[in-house]
Design a protein around this motif. Sequence first.
Motif, short mmCIF file in Angstrom:
data_model
loop_
_atom_site.label_atom_id
_atom_site.label_comp_id
_atom_site.label_asym_id
_atom_site.label_seq_id
_atom_site.Cartn_x
_atom_site.Cartn_y
_atom_site.Cartn_z
N CYS A 89 1.90 10.18 3.20
CA CYS A 89 0.58 10.25 2.57
C CYS A 89 0.11 8.84 2.27
O CYS A 89 0.88 8.01 1.79
CB CYS A 89 0.62 11.07 1.28
N ARG B 59 0.83 -1.21 0.00
CA ARG B 59 0.00 0.00 0.00
C ARG B 59 0.87 1.26 0.00
O ARG B 59 0.52 2.26 -0.64
CB ARG B 59 -0.95 -0.02 1.18
N GLU C 77 -9.07 3.48 0.82
CA GLU C 77 -9.52 2.27 0.14
C GLU C 77 -10.87 1.86 0.71
O GLU C 77 -10.98 1.53 1.90
CB GLU C 77 -8.50 1.14 0.32
N ARG D 284 -2.85 12.63 5.26
CA ARG D 284 -1.49 13.16 5.09
C ARG D 284 -1.04 13.78 6.40
O ARG D 284 -1.72 14.67 6.94
CB ARG D 284 -1.45 14.20 3.97
N ASN E 75 -9.03 3.11 5.43
CA ASN E 75 -7.60 3.26 5.14
C ASN E 75 -6.83 2.24 5.97
O ASN E 75 -6.98 2.19 7.20
CB ASN E 75 -7.12 4.67 5.46
N ALA F 59 -8.39 9.52 2.50
CA ALA F 59 -6.93 9.66 2.39
C ALA F 59 -6.43 10.58 3.49
O ALA F 59 -7.09 11.57 3.85
CB ALA F 59 -6.56 10.22 1.01
N SER G 207 0.82 4.20 -2.94
CA SER G 207 0.70 5.65 -2.70
C SER G 207 1.87 6.41 -3.28
O SER G 207 1.71 7.51 -3.84
CB SER G 207 0.60 5.91 -1.19
N TRP H 103 -11.33 13.28 0.91
CA TRP H 103 -12.09 12.26 0.20
C TRP H 103 -12.80 12.91 -0.98
O TRP H 103 -12.94 14.13 -1.05
CB TRP H 103 -13.08 11.56 1.12
N ASP I 123 -3.30 6.76 0.49
CA ASP I 123 -4.58 6.82 -0.21
C ASP I 123 -5.60 5.93 0.49
O ASP I 123 -5.25 4.88 1.06
CB ASP I 123 -4.41 6.36 -1.66
N LYS J 280 1.61 6.50 -7.19
CA LYS J 280 0.53 7.40 -7.62
C LYS J 280 0.95 8.86 -7.46
O LYS J 280 0.71 9.69 -8.35
CB LYS J 280 -0.74 7.14 -6.81
#
Length: 542
Positions: free
Chosen positions: A204, A80, A208, A273, A215, A271, A84, A289, A206, A87
């Motif tokens: 960070c 995961r 799911e 951060r 997350n 998500a 991130s 989101w 993302d 991406k």
Amino acid sequence: MGGLREVAVPFVTPGPSGVAIRTRLKDLTPEDEQVLRLVGAHLGSLASKDLKARCADGLKHSTETWAARKRDLTAVSSSRWAGSITKATHDQWALARRGQSAHVHSLEAGVRTLRHRLSLPVGEKGTNRSPGGYRSAHEWFQKTRRLHVLEDRLETVRADHEVGRVRVARGGKRLLGTRHNLDAAQLSVSKWRQQWETARWFLCADGESGKRYGNETIRVTPDGEISIKLPAPLSGLANAKHGRYVLACTARFPRRGTEWADRVEANRAVAYRIHYDVQRGRWYVDASWTFPVTRTIPMRTALAHSVIGVDTNADHLAAWRLDTHGNPIGHPRRFFYDLSGTRDHRDAQVRHALSRLLNWARTCGVKALAVEDLDFQAEKTREKHGRKRRFRQLISGMPTGKLRARLASMADATGIAIIAVDPAYTSKWGAQHWQKPMAGPTRKTTRHDAASIAIGRRAQGHPIRRRTTPPRAHQSDVHGHRTVQAGPETLGREGPRPHVPGPRTRSVPPDAESTRATRTSKTVRGVRSDQAWVQHSSLLTD
């Protein structure tokens, strides 16, 4: 009219497609901060290597190279975390690619302008559509050298763009340049180094959907407990099961906290951060989101009630309310903001001005705001405006992008539609047709106020000019002025004006005719009204 450019059709802007909220992480222990620093630095180094590999691929990037990079990152982090990082790398490369394309267009525009002006004789005046020649031979010579510089620069950027080569500085190019100007930035080497390393961290994750609390990497429970999935090399620092580290503090989102809690409890993607503010010495966590874009309402529905035209300026927003026929109502409003100081100060000033604008619109019952669809990307060039340095600084300082994003987000929460109109000739025609008529002895109408009327009328589909001039024989009150203020569906719009009792002067009220019979005579002062007036006999003799 043949030289005027075509005006685009107004449209209702779509609503926001996501939301981001922030809260401060208080009461972190020294162990918590140490773990966050180690995780951020480790993942930041992986993100830097992955970005280097992506830039090396250029246009040869494919799903196979993406999968290979992700497999390499998974071995030193987790699947995961690797997703991130890759991406974020692709988003950063795509952003640099778009900036490179914009740079190419800007250089091409500058080269075209220089070639055109250099082809004209020295001292030739320009027109409204194209600039003229340069003022002196010395300036002409300097611009020839400037042309060679831009042509060389354009050739280099075009070569990079054709092969897909971009140059990205993780941490920010501006902060990198600050290293050579520490005295002007009032920073020491250690302070700058701390900011640079912090900006290159990566914390960070993302979201799911379907996973626990939306997350699996950075998890925040509805109670505010924060836990992080540690990368494989740092798994020894875990204080919970499955290689997770639980922070001692809790997170509370004061803004949209209920909406965030609903998503978390339903295991919908969120998500996160985590970042550190070096200047304040504080840790923050951002939750974001996405959601389906709000379907825009039809233009007719948005304009069913009155509309507010808004003119964007460097230091204020000029607004005026218009009725359904395009007539200004009440007095103009101005919402000032100060764009000097830090970034947070400028952002707060913009938000405060927009909040006051939306509150006024909600108080008036207005359901639509008409704003200009401004874009100064092609208007900032040094070659186009030449000596107009103050003007270039003025349009560069206008926060058009930030205003658009902020206004769309804040207006969507209040149920107010935003109508974007073409900004062509709004200031010029607004001042020509509306500035003088709307001024009065106690009210000074500025050029920006008149432009707000023009913007609102263009959004409603009305022409900006106040009225169509009738034939010469009909310019009187006998037939009535044939105006274009009212719509085609308005009854009696071509008929004569209704009869108003009393003389048509501003000094006498309309009901003077009905009250004249009961009014006390004031012909002779000091004489009672019931006494008859008799002329003296001596005045009748010679």
